[in-house]
Design a protein around this motif. Structure first.
Motif, PDB file in Angstrom:
ATOM      1  N   HIS A  21      -9.090   4.884   3.850  1.00  0.00           N
ATOM      2  CA  HIS A  21      -9.579   3.369   3.538  1.00  0.00           C
ATOM      3  C   HIS A  21      -8.901   2.299   5.756  1.00  0.00           C
ATOM      4  O   HIS A  21      -9.391   1.201   5.453  1.00  0.00           O
ATOM      5  CB  HIS A  21      -8.822   2.982   2.286  1.00  0.00           C
ATOM      6  CG  HIS A  21      -9.798   1.528   1.632  1.00  0.00           C
ATOM      7  ND1 HIS A  21      -8.964   1.260   0.708  1.00  0.00           N
ATOM      8  CD2 HIS A  21     -10.693   0.985   1.954  1.00  0.00           C
ATOM      9  CE1 HIS A  21      -9.773   0.314   0.529  1.00  0.00           C
ATOM     10  NE2 HIS A  21     -10.940   0.172   1.152  1.00  0.00           N
ATOM     11  N   ASP A  22      -7.755   3.114   4.962  1.00  0.00           N
ATOM     12  CA  ASP A  22      -7.178   2.219   6.367  1.00  0.00           C
ATOM     13  C   ASP A  22      -6.990   2.529   7.625  1.00  0.00           C
ATOM     14  O   ASP A  22      -7.444   0.855   8.429  1.00  0.00           O
ATOM     15  CB  ASP A  22      -5.012   2.928   6.605  1.00  0.00           C
ATOM     16  CG  ASP A  22      -4.251   1.658   5.888  1.00  0.00           C
ATOM     17  OD1 ASP A  22      -4.690   1.073   5.089  1.00  0.00           O
ATOM     18  OD2 ASP A  22      -3.246   2.487   5.612  1.00  0.00           O
ATOM     19  N   ASN A 108     -17.089  -0.458   4.003  1.00  0.00           N
ATOM     20  CA  ASN A 108     -16.579   0.316   5.378  1.00  0.00           C
ATOM     21  C   ASN A 108     -17.237   1.705   5.457  1.00  0.00           C
ATOM     22  O   ASN A 108     -17.782   1.370   7.061  1.00  0.00           O
ATOM     23  CB  ASN A 108     -15.789   0.250   5.225  1.00  0.00           C
ATOM     24  CG  ASN A 108     -14.592  -0.765   4.850  1.00  0.00           C
ATOM     25  OD1 ASN A 108     -15.271  -2.188   4.797  1.00  0.00           O
ATOM     26  ND2 ASN A 108     -12.930  -0.660   5.062  1.00  0.00           N
ATOM     27  N   CYS A 109     -17.537   2.669   4.662  1.00  0.00           N
ATOM     28  CA  CYS A 109     -18.187   3.431   5.455  1.00  0.00           C
ATOM     29  C   CYS A 109     -19.366   4.268   5.613  1.00  0.00           C
ATOM     30  O   CYS A 109     -20.127   3.830   6.580  1.00  0.00           O
ATOM     31  CB  CYS A 109     -18.505   4.503   3.722  1.00  0.00           C
ATOM     32  SG  CYS A 109     -18.833   6.770   3.960  1.00  0.00           S
ATOM     33  N   ILE A 110     -20.797   2.635   4.760  1.00  0.00           N
ATOM     34  CA  ILE A 110     -21.564   1.926   5.234  1.00  0.00           C
ATOM     35  C   ILE A 110     -21.360   1.998   6.702  1.00  0.00           C
ATOM     36  O   ILE A 110     -22.573   2.084   7.937  1.00  0.00           O
ATOM     37  CB  ILE A 110     -21.791   1.197   4.393  1.00  0.00           C
ATOM     38  CG1 ILE A 110     -22.307   1.901   2.768  1.00  0.00           C
ATOM     39  CG2 ILE A 110     -23.317   1.283   4.798  1.00  0.00           C
ATOM     40  CD1 ILE A 110     -22.464   0.850   2.040  1.00  0.00           C
ATOM     41  N   GLN A 166     -23.133  -6.383  -1.074  1.00  0.00           N
ATOM     42  CA  GLN A 166     -22.671  -5.903  -0.255  1.00  0.00           C
ATOM     43  C   GLN A 166     -21.503  -6.931   1.037  1.00  0.00           C
ATOM     44  O   GLN A 166     -21.051  -6.968   1.711  1.00  0.00           O
ATOM     45  CB  GLN A 166     -23.325  -5.017   1.275  1.00  0.00           C
ATOM     46  CG  GLN A 166     -23.937  -3.994  -0.059  1.00  0.00           C
ATOM     47  CD  GLN A 166     -22.745  -3.023  -0.153  1.00  0.00           C
ATOM     48  OE1 GLN A 166     -22.212  -2.085   0.538  1.00  0.00           O
ATOM     49  NE2 GLN A 166     -22.973  -2.390  -1.907  1.00  0.00           N
ATOM     50  N   GLY A 167     -22.406  -8.283   1.475  1.00  0.00           N
ATOM     51  CA  GLY A 167     -22.494  -9.026   2.287  1.00  0.00           C
ATOM     52  C   GLY A 167     -20.737  -9.482   1.803  1.00  0.00           C
ATOM     53  O   GLY A 167     -19.842  -9.937   2.958  1.00  0.00           O
ATOM     54  N   PHE A 168     -21.044 -10.007   0.559  1.00  0.00           N
ATOM     55  CA  PHE A 168     -19.842 -10.452  -0.395  1.00  0.00           C
ATOM     56  C   PHE A 168     -18.386  -9.804  -0.023  1.00  0.00           C
ATOM     57  O   PHE A 168     -17.821 -10.395   0.635  1.00  0.00           O
ATOM     58  CB  PHE A 168     -19.608 -10.524  -1.566  1.00  0.00           C
ATOM     59  CG  PHE A 168     -18.544 -11.144  -2.121  1.00  0.00           C
ATOM     60  CD1 PHE A 168     -18.143 -12.771  -1.962  1.00  0.00           C
ATOM     61  CD2 PHE A 168     -17.656 -11.008  -3.058  1.00  0.00           C
ATOM     62  CE1 PHE A 168     -17.400 -13.290  -2.893  1.00  0.00           C
ATOM     63  CE2 PHE A 168     -16.828 -11.574  -3.658  1.00  0.00           C
ATOM     64  CZ  PHE A 168     -16.632 -12.926  -3.397  1.00  0.00           C
ATOM     65  N   ILE A 173     -13.110  -9.061   4.056  1.00  0.00           N
ATOM     66  CA  ILE A 173     -12.441  -8.549   4.360  1.00  0.00           C
ATOM     67  C   ILE A 173     -12.194 -10.380   5.364  1.00  0.00           C
ATOM     68  O   ILE A 173     -10.953 -10.130   6.434  1.00  0.00           O
ATOM     69  CB  ILE A 173     -13.243  -8.090   5.570  1.00  0.00           C
ATOM     70  CG1 ILE A 173     -13.098  -6.508   4.850  1.00  0.00           C
ATOM     71  CG2 ILE A 173     -12.174  -7.339   6.954  1.00  0.00           C
ATOM     72  CD1 ILE A 173     -14.289  -5.150   5.718  1.00  0.00           C
ATOM     73  N   LEU A 174     -13.350 -10.597   6.104  1.00  0.00           N
ATOM     74  CA  LEU A 174     -12.178 -12.185   6.556  1.00  0.00           C
ATOM     75  C   LEU A 174     -12.147 -13.530   5.906  1.00  0.00           C
ATOM     76  O   LEU A 174     -11.468 -14.197   6.988  1.00  0.00           O
ATOM     77  CB  LEU A 174     -13.533 -11.997   8.240  1.00  0.00           C
ATOM     78  CG  LEU A 174     -13.817 -11.159   8.585  1.00  0.00           C
ATOM     79  CD1 LEU A 174     -14.627 -11.436  10.228  1.00  0.00           C
ATOM     80  CD2 LEU A 174     -12.581 -10.743   9.754  1.00  0.00           C
TER      81      LEU A 174
END
Length: 193
Positions: A21-22, A108-110, A166-168, A173-174
């Protein structure tokens, strides 16, 4: 007689998941996994197979955690629209709790792996299919309850909600401002009313 490995598999998966994850899959080295899990390389290979196999187990464990959370939400919701609102509250809460802005491991994996490994693609497509099916069932039920409008089919709304979630999760993250994230969630939900 072969040596029997004894360790707490759940703890090892938790620690390996934190590393993946990191850093993401590609930037995670076997040494990172050795350091995090305190297992030696041969124990990791003997117990989990390859780094990819370990990553897949971490993804499945992460998925299981969310399946449990979503099940609890579905049981506590008053109606289907409320269940969808509670889903966004869960993702909002998890986003705000994520002080390192790592985002969702599966989302993130996607971005990182969806076009690199067949086993990953298979996992991601299966996850997507089951989540869209759940969302479609929620929407169909909500339309029967009249809590969700009939402007789109349950499948169309399910696809919309899946991509919105997914977008949410990616935007989270930002964007760490609760008010902004709540505005995004409310805007998505308003489409259903």
């Amino acid at each position: 007689m072969p040596k029997v490995e004894t360790f707490d598999k759940e703890l090892v998966l938790k620690r390996a998941t934190e590393v993946f994850h990191d850093k993401g899959f590609n930037a995670t080295s076997m040494q990172d996994l050795v350091d995090a899990t305190t297992l030696n390389r041969s124990s990791i290979y003997n117990s989990f197979g390859s780094k990819l196999d370990l990553f897949l187990e971490c993804l499945k464990s992460y998925q299981d955690t969310y399946v449990l959370k979503v099940s609890e939400i579905l049981q506590s919701a008053d109606n289907s629209l409320h269940a969808i609102e509670l889903l966004f509250e869960l993702y909002l809460h998890d986003t705000l709790k994520d002080k390192d802005d790592k985002g969702c491991l599966i989302t993130n994996c996607i971005s990182e792996m969806a076009n690199q490994e067949n086993a990953i693609v298979t996992f991601l497509k299966s996850n997507q299919k089951s989540f869209i099916k759940l969302l479609e069932e929620l929407v169909a039920k909500g339309q029967k309850e009249s809590s969700i409008n009939l402007s789109r089919t349950p499948n169309e709304y399910a696809l919309y909600l899946f991509s919105s979630i997914q977008g949410f999760r990616t935007a989270g993250i930002l964007i760490s401002n609760k008010k902004d994230l709540q505005t995004i969630a409310n805007t998505i939900i308003q489409t259903l009313i």
